[in-house]
Motif scaffolding. Sequence first.
Motif, PDB file in Angstrom:
ATOM      1  N   PHE A   1      -9.694   3.351   9.111  1.00 11.79           N
ATOM      2  CA  PHE A   1      -8.817   3.311   7.937  1.00 11.79           C
ATOM      3  C   PHE A   1      -7.463   2.766   8.361  1.00 11.79           C
ATOM      4  CE2 PHE A   1      -5.674   5.842   5.304  1.00 11.79           C
ATOM      5  CZ  PHE A   1      -5.724   4.961   4.229  1.00 11.79           C
ATOM      6  N   ILE A   2      -6.979   1.751   7.659  1.00 12.86           N
ATOM      7  CA  ILE A   2      -5.667   1.166   7.925  1.00 12.86           C
ATOM      8  C   ILE A   2      -4.726   1.553   6.786  1.00 12.86           C
ATOM      9  CG2 ILE A   2      -4.351  -0.952   8.261  1.00 12.86           C
ATOM     10  CD1 ILE A   2      -6.915  -2.302   9.219  1.00 12.86           C
ATOM     11  N   ALA A   3      -3.651   2.244   7.135  1.00 12.23           N
ATOM     12  CA  ALA A   3      -2.606   2.590   6.162  1.00 12.23           C
ATOM     13  C   ALA A   3      -1.356   1.813   6.547  1.00 12.23           C
ATOM     14  CB  ALA A   3      -2.334   4.086   6.178  1.00 12.23           C
ATOM     15  N   HIS A   4      -0.813   1.032   5.606  1.00 18.56           N
ATOM     16  CA  HIS A   4       0.352   0.229   5.965  1.00 18.56           C
ATOM     17  C   HIS A   4       1.462   0.375   4.926  1.00 18.56           C
ATOM     18  CE1 HIS A   4      -0.506  -3.053   3.022  1.00 18.56           C
ATOM     19  NE2 HIS A   4      -1.790  -2.825   3.300  1.00 18.56           N
ATOM     20  N   ALA A   5       2.677   0.242   5.435  1.00 15.15           N
ATOM     21  CA  ALA A   5       3.873   0.343   4.593  1.00 15.15           C
ATOM     22  C   ALA A   5       4.805  -0.787   5.006  1.00 15.15           C
ATOM     23  CB  ALA A   5       4.543   1.697   4.767  1.00 15.15           C
TER      24      ALA A   5
ATOM     25  N   ALA B   1       3.729   0.220  10.035  1.00 16.22           N
ATOM     26  CA  ALA B   1       4.903   0.427   9.183  1.00 16.22           C
ATOM     27  C   ALA B   1       6.120  -0.317   9.695  1.00 16.22           C
ATOM     28  CB  ALA B   1       5.213   1.920   9.085  1.00 16.22           C
ATOM     29  N   SER B   2       6.974  -0.667   8.755  1.00 17.66           N
ATOM     30  CA  SER B   2       8.283  -1.230   9.074  1.00 17.66           C
ATOM     31  C   SER B   2       9.204  -0.123   9.574  1.00 17.66           C
ATOM     32  CB  SER B   2       8.892  -1.876   7.830  1.00 17.66           C
ATOM     33  OG  SER B   2       8.034  -2.854   7.279  1.00 17.66           O
TER      34      SER B   2
ATOM     35  N   GLY C   1      14.312   4.954  11.734  1.00 15.03           N
ATOM     36  CA  GLY C   1      13.099   5.757  11.652  1.00 15.03           C
ATOM     37  C   GLY C   1      11.956   4.900  11.161  1.00 15.03           C
ATOM     38  N   VAL C   2      11.228   5.397  10.171  1.00  9.56           N
ATOM     39  CA  VAL C   2      10.071   4.683   9.638  1.00  9.56           C
ATOM     40  C   VAL C   2      10.237   4.522   8.126  1.00  9.56           C
ATOM     41  CG1 VAL C   2       8.688   6.782   9.259  1.00  9.56           C
ATOM     42  CG2 VAL C   2       7.529   4.580   9.685  1.00  9.56           C
TER      43      VAL C   2
ATOM     44  N   MET D   1       5.551   5.452   4.509  1.00  7.81           N
ATOM     45  CA  MET D   1       4.746   5.938   5.631  1.00  7.81           C
ATOM     46  C   MET D   1       5.153   7.362   6.004  1.00  7.81           C
ATOM     47  SD  MET D   1       2.344   5.577   7.873  1.00  7.81           S
ATOM     48  CE  MET D   1       1.918   3.822   7.901  1.00  7.81           C
ATOM     49  N   TYR D   2       6.444   7.632   5.990  1.00  8.10           N
ATOM     50  CA  TYR D   2       6.906   8.995   6.297  1.00  8.10           C
ATOM     51  C   TYR D   2       6.294   9.998   5.327  1.00  8.10           C
ATOM     52  CZ  TYR D   2      10.034  12.830   7.528  1.00  8.10           C
ATOM     53  OH  TYR D   2      10.527  14.044   7.948  1.00  8.10           O
TER      54      TYR D   2
END
Length: 393
Positions: A253-257, A309-310, A315-316, A320-321
């Motif tokens: 699973f890829i989660a991206h922000a 994430a960027s 931080g992030v 994503m946080y």
Amino acid sequence: MQTKKITNDICYIGVDDADLRLFENQYHTPEGMCYNSYVILDDKVAVMDTSDGRTLEQWKENLTKALGDRQPDYLIVHHLEPDHADGIADVCAMYPGLRIVCSAKALQMMPQYFPVPTTADGEQRVTVVKEGDTLSLGRHTLRFIMAPMIHWPEVMMTYDETDHALFSADAFGKFGVYDADADDWACEARRYYFNICGKYGAPVTTVLKKAAALQIDRILPLHGPVLEGGKMAEALRLYTIWSAYDVETEGVFIAHASIHGHTAEAAERLAEILKEKGCPKVAMNDLTTDDLGEAIEDAFRYGRMVCMASSYDAGVFPPMYDFLHHLDIKTYQRRRVALVENGSWAPTAAKTMRGMFEKMKQVEIVEPVVTLRGAMKDADIPSLEALAEAILK
């Protein structure tokens, strides 16, 4: 939905709210929601839960239609959360002889929502039951099963020894109206489980062990359809996997922000690389636009995850946080996670993500961590390929 017979003596009197778009003001429900309630018509009559305030008038109509000229003797309260208990005060006023049956914790919590109903001489109209207690309605004997923390502390279930029916409270529920996606229970049940009950795997496992000792022909949850036959067997199989935090589906699973789209572009390329390397399934969620509930669901469904994430304010990027915060409170565990950060001048996302995962149980961070700087370049491809190989090991 109007009333319908489940068995000769059990009647469904639940209500669909097809217009509801946010359940608990946070979970997207594009197909609405149903609030299930049942009546057992025997020598004595038991009503099993009430309904949500938005649907209460329709529920009362369904109740009176099912009862005909009968008067209910008992209201069994499996769960005191308002979406199932908003009608308790109303139904007690409608039927002065009605007696509530609930757990001790439910009675303790009841005054938070409405005064405990009493008789004319001030006696509480409540019978408190505990594990293994029974109630005879005539032909039907109800046995009570305590199920604390599924997903509130006062929850109990009821087993009808005559029709071999388990009234399972919120367990085995799903998003959607009663007959939504009739042939695909698991999709919305999975999202429901991990977002509503996912934190409480150990209590769910305890109740499943109790259920294994019973002959169960049907499960009657407070949300979603009645489960019987093969559908019930599959639901029990999946709940066993989910409650143990085991892997249901092999894949990544890829989660991206992404702020400006460059991290999202890299996520798409990584998905292609994973498929080229033989990954059986690649799922993806854009945390900036897609449903967060689905991201939580897929994080638990697969054994491997890549978070991309960027960097943002040392931080992030907040989407994503927020996602990782939700994973933490839902007790995400026993998974392998790879990290990709993007930062034009001071990459910080990976450090923040790593710190959040380090608080979770048995989460392995897969090396190498990949750092991108702005737009993805051909020179970044070898790093993504190495990461794909590492996550697939």
